[in-house]
Design a protein around this motif. Structure first.
Motif, PDB file in Angstrom:
ATOM      1  N   LEU A 287     -16.233  45.443 -14.323  1.00  0.00           N
ATOM      2  CA  LEU A 287     -16.439  46.564 -13.415  1.00  0.00           C
ATOM      3  C   LEU A 287     -15.170  46.886 -12.634  1.00  0.00           C
ATOM      4  CD1 LEU A 287     -19.915  45.487 -12.031  1.00  0.00           C
ATOM      5  CD2 LEU A 287     -19.457  47.262 -13.734  1.00  0.00           C
ATOM      6  N   THR A 288     -14.907  48.178 -12.459  1.00  0.00           N
ATOM      7  CA  THR A 288     -13.755  48.645 -11.691  1.00  0.00           C
ATOM      8  C   THR A 288     -14.197  49.792 -10.797  1.00  0.00           C
ATOM      9  OG1 THR A 288     -13.045  50.324 -13.293  1.00  0.00           O
ATOM     10  CG2 THR A 288     -12.265  48.070 -13.655  1.00  0.00           C
ATOM     11  N   ALA A 289     -13.244  50.416 -10.080  1.00  0.00           N
ATOM     12  CA  ALA A 289     -13.559  51.568  -9.233  1.00  0.00           C
ATOM     13  C   ALA A 289     -13.802  52.820 -10.057  1.00  0.00           C
ATOM     14  CB  ALA A 289     -12.413  51.811  -8.249  1.00  0.00           C
ATOM     15  N   ALA A 290     -13.363  52.831 -11.320  1.00  0.00           N
ATOM     16  CA  ALA A 290     -13.611  53.966 -12.211  1.00  0.00           C
ATOM     17  C   ALA A 290     -14.829  53.678 -13.075  1.00  0.00           C
ATOM     18  CB  ALA A 290     -12.391  54.223 -13.092  1.00  0.00           C
ATOM     19  N   ALA A 291     -15.503  54.729 -13.499  1.00  0.00           N
ATOM     20  CA  ALA A 291     -16.782  54.562 -14.194  1.00  0.00           C
ATOM     21  C   ALA A 291     -16.613  54.094 -15.630  1.00  0.00           C
ATOM     22  CB  ALA A 291     -17.548  55.881 -14.190  1.00  0.00           C
ATOM     23  N   TYR A 292     -17.520  53.210 -16.046  1.00  0.00           N
ATOM     24  CA  TYR A 292     -17.777  52.959 -17.456  1.00  0.00           C
ATOM     25  C   TYR A 292     -19.049  53.728 -17.794  1.00  0.00           C
ATOM     26  CZ  TYR A 292     -14.229  49.395 -18.178  1.00  0.00           C
ATOM     27  OH  TYR A 292     -13.034  48.736 -18.306  1.00  0.00           O
ATOM     28  N   ILE A 293     -19.015  54.516 -18.832  1.00  0.00           N
ATOM     29  CA  ILE A 293     -20.106  55.438 -19.125  1.00  0.00           C
ATOM     30  C   ILE A 293     -20.816  55.040 -20.402  1.00  0.00           C
ATOM     31  CG2 ILE A 293     -20.719  57.845 -19.554  1.00  0.00           C
ATOM     32  CD1 ILE A 293     -18.285  58.662 -17.957  1.00  0.00           C
ATOM     33  N   LEU A 294     -22.125  54.990 -20.305  1.00  0.00           N
ATOM     34  CA  LEU A 294     -22.974  54.666 -21.449  1.00  0.00           C
ATOM     35  C   LEU A 294     -23.953  55.815 -21.642  1.00  0.00           C
ATOM     36  CD1 LEU A 294     -24.179  52.578 -23.502  1.00  0.00           C
ATOM     37  CD2 LEU A 294     -25.599  51.782 -21.615  1.00  0.00           C
ATOM     38  N   LYS A 295     -23.983  56.391 -22.850  1.00  0.00           N
ATOM     39  CA  LYS A 295     -24.906  57.484 -23.139  1.00  0.00           C
ATOM     40  C   LYS A 295     -25.916  57.043 -24.190  1.00  0.00           C
ATOM     41  CE  LYS A 295     -21.931  61.355 -21.893  1.00  0.00           C
ATOM     42  NZ  LYS A 295     -21.431  62.690 -22.286  1.00  0.00           N
ATOM     43  N   LEU A 296     -27.181  57.342 -23.910  1.00  0.00           N
ATOM     44  CA  LEU A 296     -28.271  56.967 -24.801  1.00  0.00           C
ATOM     45  C   LEU A 296     -29.088  58.202 -25.164  1.00  0.00           C
ATOM     46  CD1 LEU A 296     -29.559  53.844 -22.851  1.00  0.00           C
ATOM     47  CD2 LEU A 296     -28.136  53.805 -24.896  1.00  0.00           C
ATOM     48  N   PRO A 297     -29.408  58.391 -26.441  1.00  0.00           N
ATOM     49  CA  PRO A 297     -30.305  59.488 -26.815  1.00  0.00           C
ATOM     50  C   PRO A 297     -31.727  59.176 -26.348  1.00  0.00           C
ATOM     51  CG  PRO A 297     -29.734  58.171 -28.735  1.00  0.00           C
ATOM     52  CD  PRO A 297     -28.904  57.642 -27.607  1.00  0.00           C
ATOM     53  N   VAL A 298     -32.323  60.083 -25.620  1.00  0.00           N
ATOM     54  CA  VAL A 298     -33.654  59.852 -25.063  1.00  0.00           C
ATOM     55  C   VAL A 298     -34.688  59.640 -26.171  1.00  0.00           C
ATOM     56  CG1 VAL A 298     -35.506  60.892 -23.679  1.00  0.00           C
ATOM     57  CG2 VAL A 298     -33.116  61.105 -22.951  1.00  0.00           C
ATOM     58  N   SER A 299     -34.495  60.295 -27.313  1.00  0.00           N
ATOM     59  CA  SER A 299     -35.455  60.169 -28.413  1.00  0.00           C
ATOM     60  C   SER A 299     -35.562  58.744 -28.950  1.00  0.00           C
ATOM     61  CB  SER A 299     -35.073  61.117 -29.551  1.00  0.00           C
ATOM     62  OG  SER A 299     -33.781  60.796 -30.062  1.00  0.00           O
ATOM     63  N   SER A 300     -34.507  57.942 -28.760  1.00  0.00           N
ATOM     64  CA  SER A 300     -34.518  56.569 -29.270  1.00  0.00           C
ATOM     65  C   SER A 300     -35.194  55.600 -28.306  1.00  0.00           C
ATOM     66  CB  SER A 300     -33.090  56.094 -29.523  1.00  0.00           C
ATOM     67  OG  SER A 300     -32.387  55.924 -28.303  1.00  0.00           O
ATOM     68  N   LEU A 301     -35.540  56.063 -27.105  1.00  0.00           N
ATOM     69  CA  LEU A 301     -36.115  55.189 -26.093  1.00  0.00           C
ATOM     70  C   LEU A 301     -37.637  55.194 -26.159  1.00  0.00           C
ATOM     71  CD1 LEU A 301     -33.826  56.148 -23.074  1.00  0.00           C
ATOM     72  CD2 LEU A 301     -33.587  54.194 -24.614  1.00  0.00           C
ATOM     73  N   LYS A 302     -38.234  54.122 -25.639  1.00  0.00           N
ATOM     74  CA  LYS A 302     -39.682  54.018 -25.564  1.00  0.00           C
ATOM     75  C   LYS A 302     -40.201  54.842 -24.387  1.00  0.00           C
ATOM     76  CE  LYS A 302     -39.583  49.249 -27.333  1.00  0.00           C
ATOM     77  NZ  LYS A 302     -39.956  47.843 -27.022  1.00  0.00           N
ATOM     78  N   GLU A 303     -41.523  54.898 -24.255  1.00  0.00           N
ATOM     79  CA  GLU A 303     -42.092  55.617 -23.113  1.00  0.00           C
ATOM     80  C   GLU A 303     -41.693  54.942 -21.796  1.00  0.00           C
ATOM     81  OE1 GLU A 303     -43.766  58.546 -23.193  1.00  0.00           O
ATOM     82  OE2 GLU A 303     -43.170  58.514 -25.313  1.00  0.00           O
ATOM     83  N   THR A 304     -41.682  53.599 -21.807  1.00  0.00           N
ATOM     84  CA  THR A 304     -41.241  52.829 -20.643  1.00  0.00           C
ATOM     85  C   THR A 304     -40.213  51.808 -21.116  1.00  0.00           C
ATOM     86  OG1 THR A 304     -43.384  53.074 -19.534  1.00  0.00           O
ATOM     87  CG2 THR A 304     -41.944  51.304 -18.757  1.00  0.00           C
ATOM     88  N   ASN A 305     -39.072  51.752 -20.433  1.00  0.00           N
ATOM     89  CA  ASN A 305     -37.953  50.910 -20.856  1.00  0.00           C
ATOM     90  C   ASN A 305     -37.446  50.085 -19.676  1.00  0.00           C
ATOM     91  OD1 ASN A 305     -37.215  52.437 -23.642  1.00  0.00           O
ATOM     92  ND2 ASN A 305     -37.707  53.929 -22.054  1.00  0.00           N
ATOM     93  N   GLU A 306     -36.969  48.886 -19.972  1.00  0.00           N
ATOM     94  CA  GLU A 306     -36.386  48.032 -18.942  1.00  0.00           C
ATOM     95  C   GLU A 306     -34.902  47.821 -19.241  1.00  0.00           C
ATOM     96  OE1 GLU A 306     -38.508  44.405 -18.415  1.00  0.00           O
ATOM     97  OE2 GLU A 306     -40.247  45.390 -17.501  1.00  0.00           O
ATOM     98  N   LEU A 307     -34.079  48.233 -18.285  1.00  0.00           N
ATOM     99  CA  LEU A 307     -32.630  48.028 -18.369  1.00  0.00           C
ATOM    100  C   LEU A 307     -32.265  46.929 -17.386  1.00  0.00           C
ATOM    101  CD1 LEU A 307     -29.882  49.136 -19.543  1.00  0.00           C
ATOM    102  CD2 LEU A 307     -29.741  50.486 -17.441  1.00  0.00           C
ATOM    103  N   VAL A 308     -31.689  45.843 -17.894  1.00  0.00           N
ATOM    104  CA  VAL A 308     -31.402  44.672 -17.064  1.00  0.00           C
ATOM    105  C   VAL A 308     -29.897  44.408 -17.027  1.00  0.00           C
ATOM    106  CG1 VAL A 308     -31.804  42.195 -16.745  1.00  0.00           C
ATOM    107  CG2 VAL A 308     -33.647  43.666 -17.607  1.00  0.00           C
TER     108      VAL A 308
END
Length: 353
Positions: A287-308
């Motif tokens: 982690l730094t002061a600048a962003a690391y960006i992660l993009k996920l297609p919503v269609s690939s996700l479940k109705e309820t998802n847990e990001l840990v």
């Protein structure tokens, strides 16, 4: 004639209070009042949609704590969000029984302009490292008479006549020696499942004197596959054995979910891994002061998802803390994630109709 004058006054008040350009000028300033039960004086400086400055919690001019602050201002909703980043100064007299500002806070406040010269920030405060722990109301009024003097006074006094330039604000922040909150702008890459985006230094084309913002490039598919193949047993064990602390729920819809991760405190070598529905999707993210960006297609996700978020280490200043911003259909959600040797932070992503 009186009616004409009345209408002109209404137009003036509407323009001053609700014009986005005017808001940019008005949110910058000194704000005095209370955060929780503590007397507070906040000096807010806007740069783009980000905020920086200082916060003072005090009982008197001789008894206070001062923090640097980071945050952002949303022109669409007139909401200001800022949090105490690093402790810069503390002072107490021998007659003081307690010192305010012991716990760094996160404040969310709506900008209000009820009329005349009165401007207010009203909202809620919580612990900066645990947004689920409320600390009371935010009630601040804009003031031209600060109690405390620091490096931001000159910026505030001259903001409308030149000191709003990013280079000048950055130079003042440099004197203080603290990084500013940085919003990363980049072209949208093609969507795959998932897309992991990193940044590499690149000089801006138009303003070479500005601090350079990182450019964005994708991790190639073979590298992504290699990442999943080389899962660290130690990380998997940490994910399984550590308690998962629920932080908040974020509604998701549309085509793409964009997640941005920053170091929330002093840049001290924090490193994390991310798990989505029990599967590792990102490992060894420093982690730094600048962003690391992660993009996920919503269609690939479940109705309820847990990001840990699992801490790989605790850096030099425990616990491991990350500031996450989620962009969903142009809506912005944020969360402060803290992970330790005994617990991991969990965000619930839920699809909406």
């Amino acid at each position: 004639m009186q009616r004409f004058t009345f209408y002109l006054s209404l137009i003036f008040i509407f323009t001053v209070c609700f014009g986005s350009k005017a808001n940019s000028q008005m949110i910058t300033g000194t704000w005095k009042g209370k955060i929780g039960r503590q007397k507070a004086e906040i000096k807010i400086i806007q740069k783009g949609d980000s905020l920086t400055g200082t916060s003072y919690y005090y009982s008197s001019a001789e008894n206070f704590r001062r923090y640097s602050i980071k945050g952002y201002f949303d022109n669409r909703t007139n909401e200001a969000v800022w949090w105490d980043d690093q402790l810069l100064e503390e002072k107490s007299s021998r007659f003081s029984f307690s010192m305010p500002g012991k716990v760094p806070l996160l404040s969310r406040a709506d900008f209000n302009c009820p009329g005349g010269d009165k401007m207010m920030l009203n909202g809620k405060a919580s612990e900066s490292k645990n947004e689920m722990s409320p600390k009371g109301e935010v009630t601040l009024d804009k003031s031209d008479n600060p109690m405390f003097t620091d490096e931001w006074d000159w910026i505030i006094e001259n903001y409308t006549v030149g000191t709003s330039e990013p280079e000048i604000i950055d130079s003042i922040a440099g004197i203080r020696g603290k990084p500013l909150y940085v919003e990363i702008a980049a072209e949208k890459p093609a969507i795959v499942e998932p897309i992991i985006i990193r940044e590499s230094p690149q000089k801006p084309a138009e303003k070479p004197v500005q601090p350079s913002l990182p450019a964005i490039s994708e991790i190639k598919e073979p590298e992504k596959n290699k990442l999943s193949e080389n899962k660290s047993p130690a990380i998997q064990e940490k994910f399984i054995t550590r308690q998962k602390i629920y932080i908040k729920e974020i509604p998701i819809s549309g085509d793409t979910l964009e997640l941005r991760f920053y170091d929330n405190a002093e840049i001290d070598g924090d490193s994390i891994s991310l798990f989505l529905n029990g599967e590792i999707i990102l490992q060894h993210l420093k982690l730094t002061a600048a962003a690391y960006i992660l993009k996920l297609p919503v269609s690939s996700l479940k109705e309820t998802n847990e990001l840990v978020m699992v801490a790989e280490n605790l850096g030099s200043i425990p616990p491991n803390t990350s500031y996450m911003v989620a962009i969903v259909n142009s809506n912005r959600y944020d969360a402060l994630l803290a992970s330790s040797e005994g617990s991991s932070a969990m965000i619930r992503l839920v699809k909406t109709p």
